[in-house]
Design an enzyme around this catalytic site. Structure first.
Site, PDB file in Angstrom:
ATOM      1  N   ALA A 395      64.262  26.339  48.633  1.00  0.00           N
ATOM      2  CA  ALA A 395      64.830  25.524  47.736  1.00  0.00           C
ATOM      3  C   ALA A 395      66.514  25.103  47.774  1.00  0.00           C
ATOM      4  O   ALA A 395      67.231  25.858  48.088  1.00  0.00           O
ATOM      5  CB  ALA A 395      65.290  25.619  46.330  1.00  0.00           C
ATOM      6  N   CYS A 396      66.737  24.125  47.400  1.00  0.00           N
ATOM      7  CA  CYS A 396      68.148  23.623  47.472  1.00  0.00           C
ATOM      8  C   CYS A 396      68.694  22.870  46.338  1.00  0.00           C
ATOM      9  O   CYS A 396      67.757  22.792  45.065  1.00  0.00           O
ATOM     10  CB  CYS A 396      68.970  22.383  49.188  1.00  0.00           C
ATOM     11  SG  CYS A 396      67.599  21.379  49.015  1.00  0.00           S
ATOM     12  N   ASP A 397      69.633  22.290  46.059  1.00  0.00           N
ATOM     13  CA  ASP A 397      70.457  21.464  45.020  1.00  0.00           C
ATOM     14  C   ASP A 397      69.363  20.094  44.406  1.00  0.00           C
ATOM     15  O   ASP A 397      69.273  19.748  43.828  1.00  0.00           O
ATOM     16  CB  ASP A 397      71.717  20.917  45.256  1.00  0.00           C
ATOM     17  CG  ASP A 397      72.493  20.400  43.947  1.00  0.00           C
ATOM     18  OD1 ASP A 397      72.100  20.710  42.942  1.00  0.00           O
ATOM     19  OD2 ASP A 397      73.323  19.099  43.864  1.00  0.00           O
TER      20      ASP A 397
END
EC number: 2.7.1.197
Length: 478
Positions: A395-397
């Protein structure tokens, strides 16, 4: 002291969450923005293939399609499909009530519509007689949507229109006064704090699209998307770096420049925070060059790849855009080279940048050490096995760039280990509840834990080069 650190960390997470929410309304719809940009670049009177009939697509798309998509997405983020429908309905009030593309209004009315229908449903929950559910659901959404549309048309629309014009006028003054390069002082550090998507798609793009609809291009699309500063830093590491940072820099430079994933050079700055000066100098010189040559793009370049920049460059504008990118890369390279060569301290390894990363982002090293110890205990306590783990999420932004690269690397390792485990990537805001393991950059772990507290969380310093991938595979094989 510890309380102050916690407050700083909490504020950082709140700022990131707000920024992520802004960009979250734009990012899922980038394909539509690019479609509009391509049609604009090709078929307007000054385009490559002027076509009077196809040119009629440009205005309706930017006036109705794009704002409605933004409003729907904003409402959906609050209250799923139902919130999206009411949000889009409400947004038509500000769209019809103004004479300019109403992106800011859509970003307000979409979430507002989603929020109000959510509260309305809560009000009627458990109070509707059996058999009347569909009637009440449809009419509450219709009534709330109609009321908001009328309110937006007469009250909210004029206010947002005035605000829009003030922002546009302010940007015009800054551009004409040649002050836009000063923006790099704020933009480049904010990018390293993982606010790059919020800045580009949450703030600059809505204003830039309005400019592009009037003049055919906007320099604002180049403020954050310019790959030059990051390229210069990575090239400096190629020639003057040491250890793993030197060996990984060439691959990172290719991914950054051609793939457009800017997050890949952030760890290289975090290893040596003085390099933020190189990023600022490169960004400012690039913007100055863009200003001198009156450069701009027809739509947002996403991701910030040289390929995307060229695709969104209007006819006759290639020299100015390329000049800005090359000047930014050259200046950033020179400043980075001076900093790296004059540094007396031994070069840190990519995996050893934890403490400096925390200091750059509002936490002391003691807090970092405590966090690492806590994570180590949690990982040791949880017995990971193929039977207990079915889904691993990176998960990232935005859920599209750095996390996609990390997921690809681990997916290959899982395949080689012959483990029947799904490895995918997503945005933190969209983390599924059935994720068993969530892997994030260290600075985004707090947000991921808040979103999915029951999953096993693993933090990494660099999605491309983390020893924790092999450690995880070994644990899963036992």
């Amino acid at each position: 002291m510890q309380q102050q650190e916690q407050q700083q960390g909490g504020m950082k997470v709140k700022v990131q969450r707000f920024g992520s929410y802004l960009s979250g309304m734009i990012m899922p719809n980038i394909g539509a923005f690019i479609a509009w940009g391509i049609i604009t670049a090709l078929f307007i009177p000054a385009g490559w293939f002027p076509n009077e009939q196809l040119n009629t697509l440009v205005s309706p798309m930017i006036t109705y399609l794009l704002p409605l998509l933004i409003a729907y997405t904003g409402g959906k983020m609050i209250y799923d499909h139902r919130g999206g429908v009411v949000g889009a309905t409400a947004a038509i009030g500000v769209i019809v009530g103004s004479d300019i593309p109403m992106f800011l209004g859509a970003m307000i009315m979409g979430p507002l519509g989603g929020y109000l229908i959510k509260q309305t449903d809560k009000l009627f929950k458990d109070k509707v007689k059996q058999g009347f559910e569909m009637l009440i659901n449809n009419f509450t959404a219709g009534i709330v949507g109609a009321a908001l549309t009328i309110l937006a048309f007469y009250a909210i629309g004029p206010v947002v229109l005035t605000l829009n014009k003030l922002l546009a006028a302010g940007v015009e003054v800054i551009v004409h006064a040649n002050l836009l390069p000063v923006a790099s002082v704020f933009v480049e550090p904010a990018k390293v704090l993982f606010l790059n998507n919020a800045i580009n798609h949450g703030i600059l793009s809505p204003i830039g699209i309005e400019q592009a609809s009037q003049t055919g291009k906007s320099i604002l699309f180049l403020v954050e998307a310019n790959p030059g500063p990051g390229l210069g830093i990575l090239l400096a590491y190629m020639f003057f770096g040491k250890g793993s940072s030197k060996s990984t820099a060439p691959g990172a430079a290719i991914i950054h420049f051609f793939g457009g994933i800017h997050e890949i050079y952030f760890p290289y700055i975090l290893m040596k925070p003085a390099l933020i000066l190189a990023a600022i100098a490169g960004g400012a010189s690039g913007l100055l060059t863009f200003t001198i040559f009156n450069a701009g793009l027809v739509a947002a370049a996403s991701p910030g790849s040289i390929i995307a920049l060229m695709a969104m460059t209007p006819r006759g504008g290639y020299f100015g855009v390329l000049a800005g990118v090359l000047v930014a890369a050259a200046v950033s390279f020179i400043v980075s080279a001076v900093i790296l060569k004059s540094s007396k301290a031994s070069e840190e390894d990519l995996a050893a940048a934890t403490e400096k990363m925390q200091s750059m982002k509002g936490k002391k090293s003691q807090a970092a050490a405590a966090l690492e110890a806590e994570q180590a205990k949690a990982e040791e306590a949880s017995e990971l096995s193929p039977e207990s783990v079915n889904k691993i999420i990176f998960a990232c932004d935005a859920g599209m760039g750095s996390s996609a690269m990390g997921a690809s690397i681990l997916r290959n390792k899982v395949k080689k280990a012959e483990l029947d485990i799904s490895v995918t990537n997503t945005a933190i805001n969209n983390l599924p509840s059935d994720a068993d393991i969530v892997i994030t950059h260290k600075d985004l772990t707090d947000r991921a834990k808040a979103k999915l507290p029951n999953a096993t969380h693993i933090s990494v310093d660099n999605f491309l080069n983390s020893p924790k991938y092999d450690e995880l595979i070994e644990k899963l094989k036992k």
